[in-house]
Design an enzyme around this catalytic site. Structure first.
Site, PDB file in Angstrom:
ATOM      1  N   MET A   1      -0.338  28.530  72.979  1.00 55.60           N
ATOM      2  CA  MET A   1      -1.016  29.492  72.483  1.00 55.60           C
ATOM      3  C   MET A   1      -1.250  28.929  70.950  1.00 55.60           C
ATOM      4  O   MET A   1      -1.616  29.401  69.815  1.00 55.60           O
ATOM      5  CB  MET A   1      -0.657  30.964  72.471  1.00 55.60           C
ATOM      6  CG  MET A   1      -0.716  31.476  73.807  1.00 55.60           C
ATOM      7  SD  MET A   1      -0.758  33.147  73.689  1.00 55.60           S
ATOM      8  CE  MET A   1       0.473  33.754  73.057  1.00 55.60           C
ATOM      9  N   GLY A   2      -0.991  27.579  70.717  1.00 53.70           N
ATOM     10  CA  GLY A   2      -0.910  26.920  69.596  1.00 53.70           C
ATOM     11  C   GLY A   2       0.402  27.323  68.753  1.00 53.70           C
ATOM     12  O   GLY A   2       1.150  27.485  68.973  1.00 53.70           O
TER      13      GLY A   2
ATOM     14  N   HIS B   1       7.319  22.888  71.989  1.00 49.66           N
ATOM     15  CA  HIS B   1       6.172  22.486  72.615  1.00 49.66           C
ATOM     16  C   HIS B   1       6.009  20.854  72.789  1.00 49.66           C
ATOM     17  O   HIS B   1       5.937  20.605  74.019  1.00 49.66           O
ATOM     18  CB  HIS B   1       4.798  23.017  71.932  1.00 49.66           C
ATOM     19  CG  HIS B   1       4.489  24.556  71.928  1.00 49.66           C
ATOM     20  ND1 HIS B   1       4.730  25.132  70.448  1.00 49.66           N
ATOM     21  CD2 HIS B   1       4.498  25.259  72.661  1.00 49.66           C
ATOM     22  CE1 HIS B   1       4.552  26.340  70.718  1.00 49.66           C
ATOM     23  NE2 HIS B   1       4.402  26.715  71.859  1.00 49.66           N
TER      24      HIS B   1
ATOM     25  N   GLN C   1      -3.022  39.069  76.989  1.00 49.76           N
ATOM     26  CA  GLN C   1      -1.539  39.298  77.176  1.00 49.76           C
ATOM     27  C   GLN C   1      -0.908  39.942  75.734  1.00 49.76           C
ATOM     28  O   GLN C   1       0.144  40.047  75.721  1.00 49.76           O
ATOM     29  CB  GLN C   1      -0.861  38.120  77.317  1.00 49.76           C
ATOM     30  CG  GLN C   1      -0.679  37.273  76.255  1.00 49.76           C
ATOM     31  CD  GLN C   1      -0.304  35.569  76.542  1.00 49.76           C
ATOM     32  OE1 GLN C   1      -0.663  34.873  77.287  1.00 49.76           O
ATOM     33  NE2 GLN C   1       1.063  35.502  76.238  1.00 49.76           N
TER      34      GLN C   1
ATOM     35  N   GLN D   1       8.946  34.572  81.895  1.00 49.22           N
ATOM     36  CA  GLN D   1       7.530  34.241  82.136  1.00 49.22           C
ATOM     37  C   GLN D   1       7.344  33.061  83.320  1.00 49.22           C
ATOM     38  O   GLN D   1       6.498  33.139  84.040  1.00 49.22           O
ATOM     39  CB  GLN D   1       6.948  33.789  80.746  1.00 49.22           C
ATOM     40  CG  GLN D   1       5.625  32.926  81.095  1.00 49.22           C
ATOM     41  CD  GLN D   1       4.909  32.678  79.745  1.00 49.22           C
ATOM     42  OE1 GLN D   1       4.426  33.672  79.040  1.00 49.22           O
ATOM     43  NE2 GLN D   1       5.046  31.392  79.296  1.00 49.22           N
TER      44      GLN D   1
HETATM   45  O1  PAF Z   1       4.083  30.925  76.685  1.00 50.49           O
HETATM   46  C1  PAF Z   1       2.698  31.006  76.096  1.00 50.49           C
HETATM   47  O2  PAF Z   1       2.687  30.585  75.078  1.00 50.49           O
HETATM   48  C2  PAF Z   1       1.712  31.814  76.903  1.00 50.49           C
HETATM   49  O3  PAF Z   1       2.251  33.062  77.518  1.00 50.49           O
HETATM   50  C3  PAF Z   1       1.082  31.121  78.009  1.00 50.49           C
HETATM   51  C4  PAF Z   1       1.765  30.393  79.065  1.00 50.49           C
HETATM   52  C5  PAF Z   1       0.228  29.810  77.358  1.00 50.49           C
HETATM   53  C6  PAF Z   1      -0.287  31.792  78.441  1.00 50.49           C
HETATM   54  O4  PAF Z   1      -1.112  32.193  77.475  1.00 50.49           O
END
Ligand code: PAF
Length: 279
Positions: A30-31, A37, A61, A153
């Site tokens: 999500m940036g 990341h 979400q 997740q």
């Molecule tokens: O972990 C995240 O940043 C978000 O939940 C994802 C997996 C990109 C889904 O929007």
């Protein structure tokens, strides 16, 4: 780096790459990218010909509109970081590119939806499965990389892939921490200097649990961990659980895979963290 904002364009481009026999690794984000990341990107680069990253702040979400509103969106900075990391392709769509109006979604992922994070963020995992399903369908990656920091997740996405027979391999990558122990997160930028100091109790407690796990009964260890966190000023504990890493049910002494997971509000910022206690 090739940047796409339209689904049709990236689909056409990736089809050509697949037809040329290239393997693809995918990192959904999500940036507000940080080293955590970028470590997923690096891991994807080691095993794939082409690495694709998506940046999409997924509205479905977020159960709190204020949280969605204040979610950081430093896109120019993110693009620069991806270029430096040698990422091949960025998919950065608008919301209207991903969702039609009034779209409905429900995937039965069983109790995973309601345990731990699910209890505190109702609907969150429906939004996550909805967007990851769409992104997997557009990108069609061979392998997708997710961080262990969002342990539940990864379990939820893995359940979806299994239920829907999606042809993608999932890899869970280790948590990256700041030198003082704080787990890297896009939300850390919201921490004030005091919050930042108080937040250290989270990783300290997880380390303490790992180091002392075999010295006492699990209920005692859990109670002591909760006590450590709740004694820290400015920290409001939502949950601290020691669970079976395969089911998220409370662990017992015979459980093979044990994970300690927590969520807490530090000042105004909600943080999550976890540690694998017994792999
Ligand atoms: O972990 C995240 O940043 C978000 O939940 C994802 C997996 C990109 C889904 O929007």
């Amino acid at each position: 780096m090739n940047i796409f904002t339209k689904t049709k364009d990236i689909e056409e481009y990736l089809l050509q790459l697949r037809q040329a026999g290239k393997t693809t690794g995918f990192v959904a984000t999500m940036g507000a990218l940080h080293q955590g990341h970028l470590s997923l990107i690096q891991q994807a680069q080691q095993s794939n010909d082409v690495v694709i990253c998506s940046i999409f702040v997924n509205p479905t979400q977020f159960n709190d509109p204020a949280d969605l509103e204040k979610y950081p969106r430093p896109i120019a900075d993110d693009i620069q970081k991806l270029e430096q990391a040698g990422c091949d392709i960025l998919f950065n769509p608008e919301v209207s590119e991903i969702y039609a109006d009034h779209e409905q979604w429900h995937l039965n992922i069983g109790e995973l939806e309601h345990l731990l994070e699910g209890k505190f963020r109702p609907g969150h995992y429906q939004g996550v499965t909805q967007v990851v399903y769409k992104l997997f369908n557009i990108i069609k990656p061979d392998t997708a990389y997710f961080g262990q920091k969002d342990y539940q997740q990864v379990m939820v996405i893995s359940k979806m892939v299994q239920l829907l027979n999606m042809p993608v391999k999932l890899v869970m990558c280790a948590i990256l921490r700041e030198p003082d122990g704080l787990a890297m997160s896009s939300r850390n930028i919201h921490l004030t200097a005091d919050d930042r100091e108080h937040s250290l109790i989270l990783s300290k407690t997880l380390n303490w649990v790992k180091d002392n796990f075999d010295s006492d009964k699990i209920v005692e260890i859990k109670a002591a961990a909760e006590q450590q966190i709740t004694s820290e000023p400015g920290v409001e504990l939502e949950y601290f659980e020691i669970v079976d890493g395969d089911t998220l049910h409370p662990a017992n002494q015979n459980t093979k895979n044990i994970v300690a997971l927590l969520a807490a509000r530090v000042g105004k910022t909600r943080l999550i963290d976890n540690m694998i206690i017994r792999p």
